[in-house]
Design a protein around this motif. Structure first.
Motif, PDB file in Angstrom:
ATOM      1  N   LEU A  29      32.871  52.836  33.652  1.00  0.00           N
ATOM      2  CA  LEU A  29      32.367  51.564  34.118  1.00  0.00           C
ATOM      3  C   LEU A  29      33.580  50.676  33.524  1.00  0.00           C
ATOM      4  O   LEU A  29      34.244  51.068  32.682  1.00  0.00           O
ATOM      5  CB  LEU A  29      31.143  51.177  33.647  1.00  0.00           C
ATOM      6  CG  LEU A  29      29.974  51.763  34.420  1.00  0.00           C
ATOM      7  CD1 LEU A  29      28.657  51.229  34.058  1.00  0.00           C
ATOM      8  CD2 LEU A  29      30.125  52.082  35.870  1.00  0.00           C
ATOM      9  N   GLY A  30      33.810  49.450  34.235  1.00  0.00           N
ATOM     10  CA  GLY A  30      34.683  48.482  33.707  1.00  0.00           C
ATOM     11  C   GLY A  30      34.127  47.178  34.471  1.00  0.00           C
ATOM     12  O   GLY A  30      33.129  47.171  35.195  1.00  0.00           O
ATOM     13  N   VAL A  31      34.948  46.022  34.131  1.00  0.00           N
ATOM     14  CA  VAL A  31      34.570  44.779  34.730  1.00  0.00           C
ATOM     15  C   VAL A  31      36.034  44.047  35.169  1.00  0.00           C
ATOM     16  O   VAL A  31      36.889  44.433  34.540  1.00  0.00           O
ATOM     17  CB  VAL A  31      33.854  43.848  33.568  1.00  0.00           C
ATOM     18  CG1 VAL A  31      32.514  44.423  33.216  1.00  0.00           C
ATOM     19  CG2 VAL A  31      34.931  43.530  32.307  1.00  0.00           C
ATOM     20  N   VAL A  32      35.845  43.178  36.047  1.00  0.00           N
ATOM     21  CA  VAL A  32      37.005  42.357  36.815  1.00  0.00           C
ATOM     22  C   VAL A  32      36.468  41.158  36.545  1.00  0.00           C
ATOM     23  O   VAL A  32      35.523  40.710  37.002  1.00  0.00           O
ATOM     24  CB  VAL A  32      37.403  42.801  38.094  1.00  0.00           C
ATOM     25  CG1 VAL A  32      38.397  41.842  38.703  1.00  0.00           C
ATOM     26  CG2 VAL A  32      37.568  44.157  38.416  1.00  0.00           C
ATOM     27  N   LEU A 351      45.060  47.083  39.544  1.00  0.00           N
ATOM     28  CA  LEU A 351      45.829  45.662  39.072  1.00  0.00           C
ATOM     29  C   LEU A 351      45.045  44.739  39.998  1.00  0.00           C
ATOM     30  O   LEU A 351      44.496  44.948  40.855  1.00  0.00           O
ATOM     31  CB  LEU A 351      47.335  45.793  39.363  1.00  0.00           C
ATOM     32  CG  LEU A 351      47.871  46.038  40.694  1.00  0.00           C
ATOM     33  CD1 LEU A 351      47.859  44.858  41.870  1.00  0.00           C
ATOM     34  CD2 LEU A 351      49.264  46.577  40.825  1.00  0.00           C
ATOM     35  N   SER A 352      45.095  43.478  39.377  1.00  0.00           N
ATOM     36  CA  SER A 352      44.384  42.194  40.068  1.00  0.00           C
ATOM     37  C   SER A 352      45.736  41.346  40.897  1.00  0.00           C
ATOM     38  O   SER A 352      46.570  41.129  40.094  1.00  0.00           O
ATOM     39  CB  SER A 352      43.826  41.323  39.078  1.00  0.00           C
ATOM     40  OG  SER A 352      44.521  40.865  38.041  1.00  0.00           O
ATOM     41  N   ALA A 353      45.473  41.033  41.866  1.00  0.00           N
ATOM     42  CA  ALA A 353      46.240  40.267  42.738  1.00  0.00           C
ATOM     43  C   ALA A 353      45.571  39.055  43.160  1.00  0.00           C
ATOM     44  O   ALA A 353      44.760  38.777  43.974  1.00  0.00           O
ATOM     45  CB  ALA A 353      46.399  40.815  44.019  1.00  0.00           C
ATOM     46  N   LEU A 370      46.188  53.467  46.413  1.00  0.00           N
ATOM     47  CA  LEU A 370      44.811  54.378  46.823  1.00  0.00           C
ATOM     48  C   LEU A 370      43.687  53.461  47.724  1.00  0.00           C
ATOM     49  O   LEU A 370      43.226  54.068  48.938  1.00  0.00           O
ATOM     50  CB  LEU A 370      44.271  55.062  45.582  1.00  0.00           C
ATOM     51  CG  LEU A 370      44.970  55.922  44.909  1.00  0.00           C
ATOM     52  CD1 LEU A 370      44.377  56.607  43.497  1.00  0.00           C
ATOM     53  CD2 LEU A 370      45.349  57.246  45.764  1.00  0.00           C
ATOM     54  N   SER A 371      43.582  52.148  47.251  1.00  0.00           N
ATOM     55  CA  SER A 371      42.573  51.577  47.788  1.00  0.00           C
ATOM     56  C   SER A 371      42.555  50.009  47.331  1.00  0.00           C
ATOM     57  O   SER A 371      43.097  49.540  46.364  1.00  0.00           O
ATOM     58  CB  SER A 371      41.135  52.037  47.592  1.00  0.00           C
ATOM     59  OG  SER A 371      40.798  52.313  46.211  1.00  0.00           O
ATOM     60  N   SER A 372      41.661  49.193  47.980  1.00  0.00           N
ATOM     61  CA  SER A 372      41.688  47.823  46.950  1.00  0.00           C
ATOM     62  C   SER A 372      40.257  47.358  47.394  1.00  0.00           C
ATOM     63  O   SER A 372      39.534  47.993  48.287  1.00  0.00           O
ATOM     64  CB  SER A 372      42.520  47.036  48.091  1.00  0.00           C
ATOM     65  OG  SER A 372      42.161  46.963  49.273  1.00  0.00           O
ATOM     66  N   LEU A 373      39.683  46.485  46.362  1.00  0.00           N
ATOM     67  CA  LEU A 373      38.417  45.900  46.308  1.00  0.00           C
ATOM     68  C   LEU A 373      38.498  44.259  46.855  1.00  0.00           C
ATOM     69  O   LEU A 373      39.402  43.878  46.081  1.00  0.00           O
ATOM     70  CB  LEU A 373      37.784  46.289  45.427  1.00  0.00           C
ATOM     71  CG  LEU A 373      37.637  47.724  45.028  1.00  0.00           C
ATOM     72  CD1 LEU A 373      36.868  47.770  43.456  1.00  0.00           C
ATOM     73  CD2 LEU A 373      36.708  48.329  45.853  1.00  0.00           C
ATOM     74  N   PRO A 374      37.842  43.717  47.519  1.00  0.00           N
ATOM     75  CA  PRO A 374      37.726  42.498  47.616  1.00  0.00           C
ATOM     76  C   PRO A 374      37.098  41.754  46.000  1.00  0.00           C
ATOM     77  O   PRO A 374      36.466  42.013  45.763  1.00  0.00           O
ATOM     78  CB  PRO A 374      36.843  41.780  48.656  1.00  0.00           C
ATOM     79  CG  PRO A 374      36.041  42.955  48.766  1.00  0.00           C
ATOM     80  CD  PRO A 374      36.772  44.349  48.597  1.00  0.00           C
ATOM     81  N   ALA A 375      37.918  40.523  45.885  1.00  0.00           N
ATOM     82  CA  ALA A 375      37.411  39.984  44.351  1.00  0.00           C
ATOM     83  C   ALA A 375      37.848  38.583  44.684  1.00  0.00           C
ATOM     84  O   ALA A 375      38.639  38.203  45.269  1.00  0.00           O
ATOM     85  CB  ALA A 375      38.225  40.532  43.259  1.00  0.00           C
ATOM     86  N   LEU A 376      37.247  37.543  43.906  1.00  0.00           N
ATOM     87  CA  LEU A 376      37.041  36.324  43.862  1.00  0.00           C
ATOM     88  C   LEU A 376      38.150  35.848  42.673  1.00  0.00           C
ATOM     89  O   LEU A 376      37.769  35.675  41.606  1.00  0.00           O
ATOM     90  CB  LEU A 376      35.820  35.564  43.781  1.00  0.00           C
ATOM     91  CG  LEU A 376      34.869  36.075  44.843  1.00  0.00           C
ATOM     92  CD1 LEU A 376      33.669  35.252  44.283  1.00  0.00           C
ATOM     93  CD2 LEU A 376      35.201  35.327  45.996  1.00  0.00           C
ATOM     94  N   SER A 377      39.366  35.480  42.903  1.00  0.00           N
ATOM     95  CA  SER A 377      40.283  35.025  42.120  1.00  0.00           C
ATOM     96  C   SER A 377      40.310  36.090  41.112  1.00  0.00           C
ATOM     97  O   SER A 377      40.331  35.416  39.731  1.00  0.00           O
ATOM     98  CB  SER A 377      40.532  33.748  41.849  1.00  0.00           C
ATOM     99  OG  SER A 377      40.573  32.873  42.732  1.00  0.00           O
ATOM    100  N   PRO A 378      40.724  37.245  41.002  1.00  0.00           N
ATOM    101  CA  PRO A 378      40.538  38.279  39.969  1.00  0.00           C
ATOM    102  C   PRO A 378      41.637  37.986  39.105  1.00  0.00           C
ATOM    103  O   PRO A 378      42.807  37.831  39.349  1.00  0.00           O
ATOM    104  CB  PRO A 378      40.634  39.631  40.508  1.00  0.00           C
ATOM    105  CG  PRO A 378      41.373  39.365  41.925  1.00  0.00           C
ATOM    106  CD  PRO A 378      41.247  37.847  42.210  1.00  0.00           C
ATOM    107  N   SER A 379      41.349  38.263  37.462  1.00  0.00           N
ATOM    108  CA  SER A 379      42.364  38.227  36.552  1.00  0.00           C
ATOM    109  C   SER A 379      42.217  39.323  35.770  1.00  0.00           C
ATOM    110  O   SER A 379      42.833  40.631  36.176  1.00  0.00           O
ATOM    111  CB  SER A 379      42.215  36.769  35.746  1.00  0.00           C
ATOM    112  OG  SER A 379      40.895  36.660  35.281  1.00  0.00           O
TER     113      SER A 379
END
Length: 392
Positions: A29-32, A351-353, A370-379
């Motif tokens: 596991l991890g966190v964004v 990586l966070s965009a 490989l893939s991407s996940l939606p995120a809210l202003s990820p850092s």
């Protein structure tokens, strides 16, 4: 009648089991960090999915994260002075306190029992019990000449021997705080180490603490095996140099790399990655890159470096071969690339965009997305495998 009761009991147990969340480990596991909304996404690297979102974590504009030894809890250090203990399995805040007015990161002790937070306001370091977040120690920094404030603290890391090491930005110092004998630390101060240490790192073996200097050329190095030797200057004649460029974002030294007995460090105000001999700490090369580097992140096998950049080149990531120092890929993941994190075995690079509103997963061997996940202003992206790395 007895058979009916047994059947009913079995049904109740079955329904109860179905209502429970599935069992899972925490090592994958991890966190964004979602900086604009004060939230975290909990992610799983094997499936490349987001499992949950935890909200209510305050100002995460410069947030960092460390993990408990069992990799179940993430400790989140917010810019508003918030210290939050997040349960990765239940996806909730276990405990949260406001311990200061403006904090800039933290660390967890070698035994996992203490959490230390470095503060701009009030200047100093506060230490807490990792289980309860009850206060353990308060270490005020050196007072400034005005007598009203204390030096801001940066570059806080954990070190072997149940110690913490940190730098004082305004007064040019490095301090060590030794908790090996109990909850009252033994403090050792090293003064006049250079102007404005802005960030720091510790080598993977826990021996050398390196503070980058913003106010002058060079870095300050403390050998924790031989602190009696004092602080040594490294790269004494290199830094922002004569042709000073505006610094749009300070490089982060945590993301430096050690590979093939070389150290790779982001240059301040230069479009370069500096290469040092990791035995003599003397410069051996400077790799020209696309912009001002922020993170220089090594693949776990040490063969590659992934480099991201400050504005206006923050839509690019370049990959450097550590043997040849050649740039082998110039990637354009998207706008506002802020942070990069390898999985523990190096099979994925996340990586966070920020400005693209997504987190991307890359194959670092094939250099393919490989893939991407939606995120809210990820850092920041942090995997729980950091729990077993000193200095993280």
């Amino acid at each position: 009648m007895i058979r009916s009761l047994l059947s009913l009991t079995a049904c109740v147990l079955l329904l109860s089991a179905c209502a429970q969340p599935p069992l899972r480990g925490t090592g994958d596991l991890g966190v964004v960090v979602e900086r604009a909304t004060g939230s975290l996404q909990i992610i799983e690297s094997a499936t490349r999915t987001a499992l949950a979102r935890v909200e209510g974590l305050g100002d995460l504009s410069h947030a960092s994260v460390v993990f408990s030894r069992d990799q179940r809890y993430a400790y989140v250090f917010g810019r508003d002075g918030g210290l939050s203990k997040v349960d990765l399995l239940s996806a909730r805040i276990d405990h949260r306190i406001i311990q200061g007015g403006n904090s800039i990161g933290g660390a967890i002790s070698q035994d996992g029992k203490l959490i230390a937070v470095s503060n701009y306001e009030p200047g100093g370091v506060k230490v807490f019990d990792a289980q309860t977040l009850e206060p353990v120690a308060d270490i005020p920094a050196t007072p400034l000449p005005d007598g009203q404030k204390r030096s801001r603290v940066v570059g806080l890391v954990d070190a072997p021997g149940q110690s913490f090491v940190f730098s004082l930005f305004d007064t040019g110092e490095i301090w060590t705080a030794d908790f090996s004998q109990g909850q009252t630390p033994r403090i050792e101060r090293f003064t006049a180490i250079g102007r404005q240490p802005y960030d720091a790192l510790i080598t993977p073996d826990g021996r050398y603490y390196m503070a980058g200097l913003f106010g002058e050329d060079g870095m300050a190095q403390l050998d924790l095996w031989h602190p009696e030797r004092g602080v040594k200057r490294v790269l004494d004649h290199y830094g922002r140099g004569e042709a000073r460029l505006p610094v749009y974002k300070m490089p982060h030294l945590e993301g430096w790399a050690l590979a093939d007995q070389q150290a790779f460090v982001p240059a301040v105000g230069h479009h370069q990655v500096l290469v040092l001999d990791a035995r003599s700490w003397q410069p051996v090369d400077a790799v020209a890159v696309a912009g001002q580097p922020v993170f220089v992140t090594a693949r776990p096998d040490g063969r590659q470096l992934w480099v991201n950049f400050a504005y206006p080149d923050n839509d690019r990531v370049q990959v450097i071969d550590t043997q040849t120092h050649a740039i082998i890929a110039d990637l354009r993941p998207g706008p506002g690339v802020l942070h990069m994190e390898f999985t523990a075995r190096g099979d994925q690079l996340w990586l966070s965009a920020r400005d693209g509103g997504e987190v991307q997963v890359w194959d670092p061997y094939r250099l393919e997305r490989l893939s991407s996940l939606p995120a809210l202003s990820p850092s920041g992206i942090f995997f729980s495998s950091r729990a077993h790395k000193p200095g993280y």
